[in-house]
Enzyme design. Sequence first.
Site, short mmCIF file in Angstrom:
data_model
loop_
_atom_site.label_atom_id
_atom_site.label_comp_id
_atom_site.label_asym_id
_atom_site.label_seq_id
_atom_site.Cartn_x
_atom_site.Cartn_y
_atom_site.Cartn_z
N CYS A 84 0.78 -1.24 0.00
CA CYS A 84 0.00 0.00 0.00
C CYS A 84 0.81 1.30 0.00
O CYS A 84 0.80 2.05 -0.97
CB CYS A 84 -0.94 0.00 1.20
SG CYS A 84 -2.07 -1.38 1.25
N HIS A 139 -2.88 6.74 3.77
CA HIS A 139 -1.83 5.79 4.16
C HIS A 139 -0.41 6.29 3.87
O HIS A 139 0.49 5.51 3.57
CB HIS A 139 -2.05 4.42 3.49
CG HIS A 139 -1.57 3.29 4.36
ND1 HIS A 139 -1.83 1.97 4.06
CD2 HIS A 139 -0.87 3.28 5.54
CE1 HIS A 139 -1.30 1.20 5.00
NE2 HIS A 139 -0.72 1.97 5.91
N ASP A 302 -3.30 -0.36 -6.77
CA ASP A 302 -2.05 -0.12 -6.02
C ASP A 302 -1.14 -1.33 -5.99
O ASP A 302 0.07 -1.21 -5.82
CB ASP A 302 -2.36 0.35 -4.59
CG ASP A 302 -2.99 -0.72 -3.71
OD1 ASP A 302 -3.59 -1.68 -4.25
OD2 ASP A 302 -2.89 -0.61 -2.47
#
Length: 525
Positions: A84, A139, A302
Site C-alpha cells: 500500500c 496511508h 495499487d
Amino acid sequence: MGWLFLKVLLAGVSFSGFLYPLVDFCISGKTRGQKPNFVIILADDMGWGDLGANWAETKDTANLDKMASEGMRFVDFHAAASTCSPSRASLLTGRLGLRNGVTRNFAVTSVGGLPLNETTLAEVLQQAGYVTGIIGKWHLGHHGSYHPNFRGFDYYFGIPYSHDMGCTDTPGYNHPPCPACPQGDGPSRNLQRDCYTDVALPLYENLNIVEQPVNLSSLAQKYAEKATQFIQRASTSGRPFLLYVALAHMHVPLPVTQLPAAPRGRSLYGAGLWEMDSLVGQIKDKVDHTVKENTFLWFTGDNGPWAQKCELAGSVGPFTGFWQTRQGGSPAKQTTWEGGHRVPALAYWPGRVPVNVTSTALLSVLDIFPTVVALAQASLPQGRRFDGVDVSEVLFGRSQPGHRVLFHPNSGAAGEFGALQTVRLERYKAFYITGGARACDGSTGPELQHKFPLIFNLEDDTAEAVPLERGGAEYQAVLPEVRKVLADVLQDIANDNISSADYTQDPSVTPCCNPYQIACRCQAA
C-alpha cells in the site's frame, strides 16, 4: 507556525453542508478550456484478472468494461510496489521508494509519513492553479504535517490508512473473521492475531474526525457522494481540478453492501467487485454530465490481490507465478512476481484518448505524476530525478512503446524492503531474489538469492513457470544488459536527492476523537 495555524483554521470552514477548506472556487473562469481536469481512481488489492475486460471469467465490472470500450486499456501496466504505502507514495511523487523514502507501510501509531521534502502531485498542481481533493485512503502519514491537507490537497474525505487497521461496528468479511469494536465497559473481543486493534477506524473530513468507528457498509456510497460533489463544485467554479479517489475496495474486510440494486447470488468477492464498479460508474457519470470534454480519467490499482485472504482475494489472471507456487507461498501482493504488481489500468478522455484500444505499452503508476504534470502545463520539481515518464504519446494513440525497463522493489515477501531485486527489460524479467508471500494455505516460499538471476521470457511464459536455461544463448544475450541497467539505476539513485521516511511509532499519535470512550467512539457528523 502562523501558516500552519492558518491551514488548520481554514480546513474547518463549512460550505453547503459539508466541510471544505477555504478554497476560492470562484476565481475567474479564465482557465476553463485551457487546462484539463484529472480524476485518478486507485483500487486497493485488485487483481489484473478482476477486470472483466482483461479476464472473461470476471462478470462484475460492467462500468469499468464500458470505460475500457470507450477509452484505452493497458495490459502491461504495473504498480511501483506491491503493497500500500510505497505504491501510493510513488504515484504521488513519480519516484521509487529508494528515492522518496517510503519502502514499507505506515502504521496506526506512525509518527511520520511521506517525507516532507518530497513534492506531491497535488502540490505541483495546486501551484498551477488547480483545486485539489482526495477521497478515500491516504496511508502516507496522518500525524501533524503529514496529513493530506498539508500535502497539497485542499479537500480530504476518507480514512488515514487501510480499513483493516482499526475495528468497526460493521466488520464485514475477513479471513479469519474479525469482531466488531468492543462496546461499553466490556472486555476486548479481539482475540485473533490477524485482526485489527480495538481502536476504532476513523473517518476524516479535512482535519476533523467525523465518524469513529466508520460505517464500512455505507462508506462506498459516501465516497461516491463526496466525489461527485467535489466535481460539481470545481466544475462550476471554472477552475481546473485534480481529484484523487483511493478506494477501499478490494482490500479486506469486504463490506456488507447497502446498495439497493446489489445483485444476489454472487460470491462475497464478486459482490464487492460489483459495488466498487458501481462507485466508479457514479464518478464517471458525473464527469460525463459536467466536464466530459476536458477531463482525463485514469483508473488503476495499487498492487495485486492479497492471496492469504483465500476466497476474499482477487484474481491474478494468467500471471500465476508458477515457479514460485512450486516452492510454496503466494506470487501475488507483496511479491515481485507479475501477480504482485501487474494491475488493471484504463484511460478515458473523450476526443483525446482513442476509443476501444488495447495498449501493450510497458507502463507504470510512476508515469501518472510526470504525465499529469505535463498535461497540466506545469513543471516538474527541480533538484530530483524521476522514475516515471510522460506517456502522453501512448495515451493519445501515437507511436511510443512506453518503458524499455522497469524495476520492481521488494514489498515484504523476500529481501530488504524497497530493494530493486527484480528487473523488467522489454519482454524479459530477471529475479535476483525470489520468495513468496503468505498463501491461503499458510505457506511462505523460502527466500532464495540468485547470483545469476532467474530470467523469464514473459511473451512466451506469462505464468513465470520456466526460467531460461543459464547456459543458453538467449540467457547469455540478455544477462549483460540486465546487469547494466540495474547498475545504472542504482548509480543514478546514489547520485540523486533522496529522502528517508520516519517510521518511528508512538501510541499517542493514534487518531482518536474521544479518548475517554472505549475504542475512541464519537458520534457521526
